[in-house]
Design an enzyme around this catalytic site. Structure first.
Site, short mmCIF file in Angstrom:
data_model
loop_
_atom_site.label_atom_id
_atom_site.label_comp_id
_atom_site.label_asym_id
_atom_site.label_seq_id
_atom_site.Cartn_x
_atom_site.Cartn_y
_atom_site.Cartn_z
N CYS A 1 0.80 -1.23 0.00
CA CYS A 1 0.00 0.00 0.00
C CYS A 1 0.83 1.28 0.00
O CYS A 1 0.30 2.36 -0.20
CB CYS A 1 -0.95 0.01 1.20
SG CYS A 1 -2.26 -1.23 1.08
N SER A 2 2.13 1.16 0.24
CA SER A 2 3.01 2.33 0.21
C SER A 2 3.70 2.51 -1.14
O SER A 2 4.56 3.37 -1.29
CB SER A 2 4.07 2.23 1.31
OG SER A 2 3.48 2.24 2.59
#
Length: 374
Positions: free
Chosen positions: A156-157
């Protein structure tokens, strides 16, 4: 050394929408079928019955009301419960490339640029449809950009880590402009048959054009600084991969081959990690909470975002200070904070400072401090 800037963003949104009501109806039908199949084992206490889901449960747990997906027919079919996408030949653009090109063209149009002016494409996403050739190189060919491209995955980063990589290369002079694109088909790795997570994800693609600030043709955001951090954890995991067939039960329909998380531990461990990361990043750049006009956070859970916003600002965020889009898009992994930035940044004025932040599996957290220039 050059100053990098975000000069354009773009968002590709799928046509198909799944409402909570539709999702609950499909899941409960699946639950009833499985419970009927396992009736004897359930009566004997050998198997736990699958509980029904509800719209109220989903909204309370996440704040999500709808999600966009590339295919809804398979997801909503109780006998399938996953997207059904058509088979493509190797000569056709992949589905991630198709999504990415749309988002990239929107970002280029907003920046007043052509694809031929781009030196680098970074495809940064949680899940890639194949191991190689790199999706980024296929996107490069489809767009007609120059230079090179590569894939990266920090779950998700991925978007903020991609922005840091792009900003560093622009800053050093090794490239003049970069497209960081995040085609996320989260519906493909979500376990739609698990009540605890069946509502979490949606599909989308975002693109961010980063170039030398001196080259910007219109309003843009100077990238003041970036920070990335990782800390290993098994609390968010997906064990699927190319070695699957090499293991004794690798081809069995195992739960760990899709998205898994220990939600309570994630909530407890990630929130202080992210809050501290943002605060220390701001402190290093001598930016106080009073200076911060906007927080574009990872769109995973409304309660998490509200907590982080309050912790960073030292008070309850005012309406618009910390925009949420997950009620419409659900969790779109790395793309979430970029959707929020793309949709809620044009109103900022000259000199206004904001922060883009994404966080997730790894654990990983990335933050980007930006300053508006009209």
């Amino acid at each position: 050394m050059y100053t990098p800037a975000i000069t354009g963003t773009g968002v590709f949104t799928p046509k198909n929408v799944i409402t909570n009501a539709e999702l609950v109806e499909a899941f409960n039908s699946f639950a009833d079928r499985k419970n009927a199949e396992n009736a004897k084992a359930i009566d004997a206490g050998e198997v736990e019955p699958i509980q029904h889901s509800s719209e109220e449960f989903i909204v309370k747990a996440s704040g999500i009301e709808n999600r966009y997906v590339m295919d809804k027919s398979g997801v909503l079919n109780p006998e399938i419960m996953h997207p059904t996408l058509r088979q493509r030949s190797d000569e056709e653009p992949g589905i991630m490339t198709e999504m990415a090109v749309d988002a990239c063209n929107k970002a280029l149009q907003k920046a007043g640029r052509s694809a031929q002016e781009v030196d680098l494409v970074i495809c940064a996403a949680s899940n890639h449809e194949r191991a190689y050739p790199a999706i980024a190189i296929e996107i490069q060919q489809a767009l007609g950009t120059n230079g090179f491209g590569f894939d990266m995955n920090v779950a998700c980063s991925s978007a903020t880590f991609g922005i840091q990589a792009a900003a560093d290369m622009v800053r050093s002079g090794s490239v003049r402009s970069t497209l960081v694109v995040n085609p996320e088909i989260c519906s493909g790795h979500l376990e739609w048959r698990d009540r605890d997570c069946h509502f979490i994800f949606g599909d989308v693609a975002t693109a961010t054009l980063i170039e030398r600030m001196e080259d910007a043709k219109g309003p843009h955001f100077e990238i003041v600084s970036t920070r990335c951090a990782t800390q290993f954890s098994n609390n968010i995991r997906n064990n699927n991969g190319f070695l699957r067939r090499s293991r004794p039960d690798g081809l069995v329909d195992r739960r760990d081959m899709q998205f898994m998380q220990n939600g309570r531990k994630v909530f407890k461990e990630v929130l202080p990690l992210v809050s501290k990361h943002i605060s220390s990043h701001m402190e290093e750049e001598s930016i106080t909470s009073r200076d911060l006009k906007r927080l574009w956070l990872h769109q995973a859970n409304k309660t998490m975002n509200d907590f982080i916003g309050k912790k960073v600002l030292g008070r309850e965020p005012e309406p618009g200070e910390q925009p949420n889009i997950l009620q419409d898009y659900a969790n779109t992994s790395s793309a979430g904070s970029i959707i929020a930035f793309s949709k809620y940044s044009d109103d900022l004025e000259e000199g206004d400072v904001g922060l883009i932040c994404s966080f997730g599996a790894g654990y990983s957290v990335g933050s980007v401090l930006v300053k508006r220039h009209a």
